[in-house]
Design a protein around this motif. Structure first.
Motif, mmCIF file in Angstrom:
data_model
loop_
_atom_site.group_PDB
_atom_site.id
_atom_site.type_symbol
_atom_site.label_atom_id
_atom_site.label_comp_id
_atom_site.label_asym_id
_atom_site.label_seq_id
_atom_site.Cartn_x
_atom_site.Cartn_y
_atom_site.Cartn_z
ATOM 1 N N LEU A 1 1.063 -1.139 0.283
ATOM 2 C CA LEU A 1 -0.134 -0.003 -0.219
ATOM 3 C C LEU A 1 0.943 1.220 0.062
ATOM 4 C CD1 LEU A 1 -3.048 -0.911 2.577
ATOM 5 C CD2 LEU A 1 -2.808 -0.950 -0.055
ATOM 6 N N ASP A 2 1.875 1.130 0.683
ATOM 7 C CA ASP A 2 2.838 2.491 0.885
ATOM 8 C C ASP A 2 3.818 2.666 -0.218
ATOM 9 O OD1 ASP A 2 1.653 2.841 3.281
ATOM 10 O OD2 ASP A 2 2.921 1.730 4.313
ATOM 11 N N LYS A 3 4.258 1.479 -0.993
ATOM 12 C CA LYS A 3 5.274 1.609 -1.809
ATOM 13 C C LYS A 3 5.253 0.883 -3.104
ATOM 14 C CE LYS A 3 8.722 1.727 2.121
ATOM 15 N NZ LYS A 3 9.959 1.041 2.503
ATOM 16 N N GLU A 4 4.132 0.174 -3.232
ATOM 17 C CA GLU A 4 3.913 -0.528 -4.518
ATOM 18 C C GLU A 4 2.760 -0.040 -5.191
ATOM 19 O OE1 GLU A 4 6.404 -2.199 -5.657
ATOM 20 O OE2 GLU A 4 7.646 -2.211 -3.858
ATOM 21 N N PRO A 5 2.584 0.872 -6.051
ATOM 22 C CA PRO A 5 1.429 1.395 -6.659
ATOM 23 C C PRO A 5 0.589 0.139 -7.517
ATOM 24 C CG PRO A 5 2.917 3.028 -7.103
ATOM 25 C CD PRO A 5 3.602 1.809 -6.285
ATOM 26 N N GLU A 6 1.467 -0.725 -8.074
ATOM 27 C CA GLU A 6 0.726 -1.747 -8.889
ATOM 28 C C GLU A 6 0.280 -2.933 -8.028
ATOM 29 O OE1 GLU A 6 3.082 -3.294 -12.176
ATOM 30 O OE2 GLU A 6 4.159 -1.506 -12.135
ATOM 31 N N LEU A 7 0.350 -2.744 -6.881
ATOM 32 C CA LEU A 7 0.021 -4.123 -5.846
ATOM 33 C C LEU A 7 -1.135 -3.459 -5.076
ATOM 34 C CD1 LEU A 7 3.351 -5.780 -5.098
ATOM 35 C CD2 LEU A 7 1.424 -6.551 -6.716
ATOM 36 N N VAL A 8 -1.456 -1.970 -5.203
ATOM 37 C CA VAL A 8 -2.463 -1.619 -4.181
ATOM 38 C C VAL A 8 -3.753 -2.106 -4.108
ATOM 39 C CG1 VAL A 8 -3.873 0.388 -3.540
ATOM 40 C CG2 VAL A 8 -1.499 0.723 -4.126
ATOM 41 N N LEU A 9 -4.347 -2.474 -5.239
ATOM 42 C CA LEU A 9 -5.806 -3.269 -5.335
ATOM 43 C C LEU A 9 -5.657 -4.788 -4.797
ATOM 44 C CD1 LEU A 9 -8.611 -3.266 -6.361
ATOM 45 C CD2 LEU A 9 -7.818 -4.160 -8.512
ATOM 46 N N PRO A 10 -4.691 -5.494 -5.062
ATOM 47 C CA PRO A 10 -4.967 -6.883 -4.679
ATOM 48 C C PRO A 10 -4.264 -6.692 -3.132
ATOM 49 C CG PRO A 10 -3.016 -6.569 -5.940
ATOM 50 C CD PRO A 10 -3.659 -5.474 -6.214
ATOM 51 N N ALA A 11 -3.556 -5.921 -2.682
ATOM 52 C CA ALA A 11 -3.277 -5.657 -1.227
ATOM 53 C C ALA A 11 -4.437 -5.491 -0.583
ATOM 54 C CB ALA A 11 -2.013 -4.627 -0.958
ATOM 55 N N LEU A 12 -5.060 -4.409 -0.989
ATOM 56 C CA LEU A 12 -6.499 -3.946 -0.366
ATOM 57 C C LEU A 12 -7.298 -5.102 -0.163
ATOM 58 C CD1 LEU A 12 -6.993 -0.346 -2.175
ATOM 59 C CD2 LEU A 12 -6.593 -0.773 0.574
ATOM 60 N N VAL A 13 -7.439 -5.959 -1.001
ATOM 61 C CA VAL A 13 -8.403 -7.109 -0.782
ATOM 62 C C VAL A 13 -7.805 -8.073 0.056
ATOM 63 C CG1 VAL A 13 -9.574 -8.944 -2.249
ATOM 64 C CG2 VAL A 13 -9.310 -6.992 -3.248
ATOM 65 N N GLU A 14 -6.720 -8.492 0.138
ATOM 66 C CA GLU A 14 -6.161 -9.246 0.998
ATOM 67 C C GLU A 14 -6.295 -8.768 2.436
ATOM 68 O OE1 GLU A 14 -5.548 -12.332 0.608
ATOM 69 O OE2 GLU A 14 -5.905 -12.296 -1.602
ATOM 70 N N LEU A 15 -6.030 -7.604 2.539
ATOM 71 C CA LEU A 15 -5.978 -7.006 3.994
ATOM 72 C C LEU A 15 -7.528 -6.948 4.509
ATOM 73 C CD1 LEU A 15 -3.400 -4.250 3.561
ATOM 74 C CD2 LEU A 15 -3.393 -6.078 5.151
ATOM 75 N N ALA A 16 -8.297 -6.669 3.561
ATOM 76 C CA ALA A 16 -9.749 -6.537 4.016
ATOM 77 C C ALA A 16 -10.259 -7.964 4.483
ATOM 78 C CB ALA A 16 -10.472 -6.014 2.764
ATOM 79 N N LYS A 17 -9.823 -9.094 3.736
ATOM 80 C CA LYS A 17 -9.714 -10.493 4.345
ATOM 81 C C LYS A 17 -9.149 -10.600 5.597
ATOM 82 C CE LYS A 17 -10.139 -12.420 -0.281
ATOM 83 N NZ LYS A 17 -9.325 -13.521 -1.473
#
Length: 442
Positions: free
Chosen positions: A349-365
């Protein structure tokens, strides 16, 4: 022999490139024997031309000892290829096969005018090249090739499964050499193209054999000829009988065979020493990441996680670093190392713009199921939903297995998660004890 000795001898076989468009009156044709020293072989079925080249088995090509191939383990080949038939592969009795043809389309109109076969013979590695000076010599050449390959139970090719072997089966069949055609189906066949793609497709522009030879083995071909030009060179020879342009074709064929020997050994060593290229010499990060991916595919999560983490300590191309970071987080998730996985997702979320979407989904879970914080989970899911609506199928979407081509199922799943979290929050608030009301009396 020095590491570059074999490549030097190949280059020394002819000293300069000479590619005239046609033979002229003031430039007499160069004979085949003068251009490529060999011998004419005459049999009851006709004649053909043969060149035999020998190297010491202890010689090196691209830093790899040729004889080391004979110690390659079938279990390693099975792991690299996902082909269980290679459990019976015998590297000591394997033949390396490479063809040069009149075209790339295959079918009955394509001829293999040059067939190169490499094999170990005691303390030597031998390459025999069979060449037809005209189309009428095919039957004799193919019969001799059939006799030679009958003594080998295993074969190594590069893209041979889809090109070389089907082509040879066609040529054997058309020449009524059906036993030889059937033998090709009985071979233990190691086709190096699929494992090469598994190991290097994410770090190299392409997986052509010459590209792998340069990038992986460190061998730079000189005085070579592009593959696409070879058919026209041969057809020009058939028309003019001037062999001066054929020399690099034979050299190209020998390079290909030597590269297959060295590349197989190199690939197995990647499994044996995933972190070291040589003792004391670290392996490139891109190769460590590729090995990790192989173990990941086999569900060896502990080993793949260690290797992904090691790869991230090395320099990686930007796109490969992003993929490797994501794969490491998924490996941590499968290990149920939830805190370590969440730490990686927060880093994204902080450093990888290309991974924000999948990171948000996994953190929500994660915050819904593993570290219950329904408010945090709802906020993360809502951010993912809003991000998807702004850029459907945008950066990171390809990493989400639930994304389908229509994109609607994924968007619906996100919205469903948000609504479910809202309901859970509402129930939690409703069940929370209410403070006592003021009675209105002192």
């Amino acid at each position: 022999m020095a590491a570059t000795g074999i490549a030097h001898r190949l280059r020394a076989s002819w000293t300069r490139r000479d590619t005239p468009r046609a033979t002229s009156a003031d430039r007499p044709p160069v004979s085949l024997d003068e251009a490529v020293p060999g011998e004419e072989v005459r049999t009851a079925q006709g004649r053909f031309y043969r060149i035999r080249t020998v190297w010491p088995a202890e010689g090196r090509y691209g830093g790899e000892v040729l004889r080391a191939f004979t110690r390659v383990r079938p279990s390693s080949l099975t792991f690299l290829t996902d082909d269980t038939s290679l459990r019976s592969f015998d590297p000591r009795r394997a033949v390396f096969l490479d063809t040069e043809t009149t075209g790339l389309a295959g079918g009955t109109g394509t001829y293999a005018f040059l067939i190169g076969l490499g094999f170990f013979d005691d303390d030597q590695f031998v390459i025999e090249q069979y060449f037809m000076c005209s189309f009428g010599e095919e039957r004799a050449m193919m019969a001799h090739v059939a006799d030679l390959i009958a003594g080998f139970p295993s074969v190594v090719t590069f893209n041979g499964r889809t090109f070389d072997l089907p082509l040879l089966q066609t040529r054997f069949t058309l020449n009524r050499q059906r036993r030889a055609a059937a033998l090709l189906d009985e071979w233990d066949h190691l086709d190096l193209l699929p494992p090469a793609r598994r190991l290097w497709r994410e770090s190299l522009p392409n997986c052509r054999l010459s590209s792998l030879e340069a990038a992986v083995l460190g061998v730079r071909r000189r005085d070579d000829v592009p593959s696409w030009l070879i058919p026209s060179i041969y057809l020009d020879f058939v028309r003019t009988q001037d062999a001066r342009r054929l020399r690099p074709v034979f050299t190209h064929n020998r390079y290909d065979i030597l590269t297959m020997v060295a590349l197989t050994t190199y690939a197995e060593q990647m499994l044996a020493r995933p972190l070291e290229l040589r003792p004391g010499q670290p392996r490139r990060g891109a190769e460590i990441a590729a090995i990790a991916r192989l173990f990941d595919h086999r569900r060896d999560t502990a080993r793949s996680a260690r290797l992904y983490a090691a790869a991230l300590q090395q320099a990686l191309p930007a796109d490969l670093r992003v993929k490797t970071l994501w794969r490491l987080s998924m490996a941590r998730k499968r290990q149920r190392a939830w805190s370590a996985a969440a730490e990686l997702w927060h880093r994204m979320l902080d450093k990888e713009p290309e991974l924000v979407l999948p990171a948000l989904v996994e953190l929500a879970k994660y915050y819904e199921h593993r570290r219950p914080d329904l408010m945090q989970a709802k906020e993360l899911a809502m951010r993912a939903y809003e991000l998807w609506q702004r850029a459907p199928g945008g950066p990171g979407a390809q990493l989400l297995p639930s994304v389908e081509s229509s994109r609607r199922p994924f968007e619906a799943a996100l919205l469903h998660r948000v609504r479910r979290l809202e309901r859970r929050l509402a129930r939690a608030n409703a069940s929370r004890p209410q403070p006592p009301r003021a009675s209105g009396h002192d």
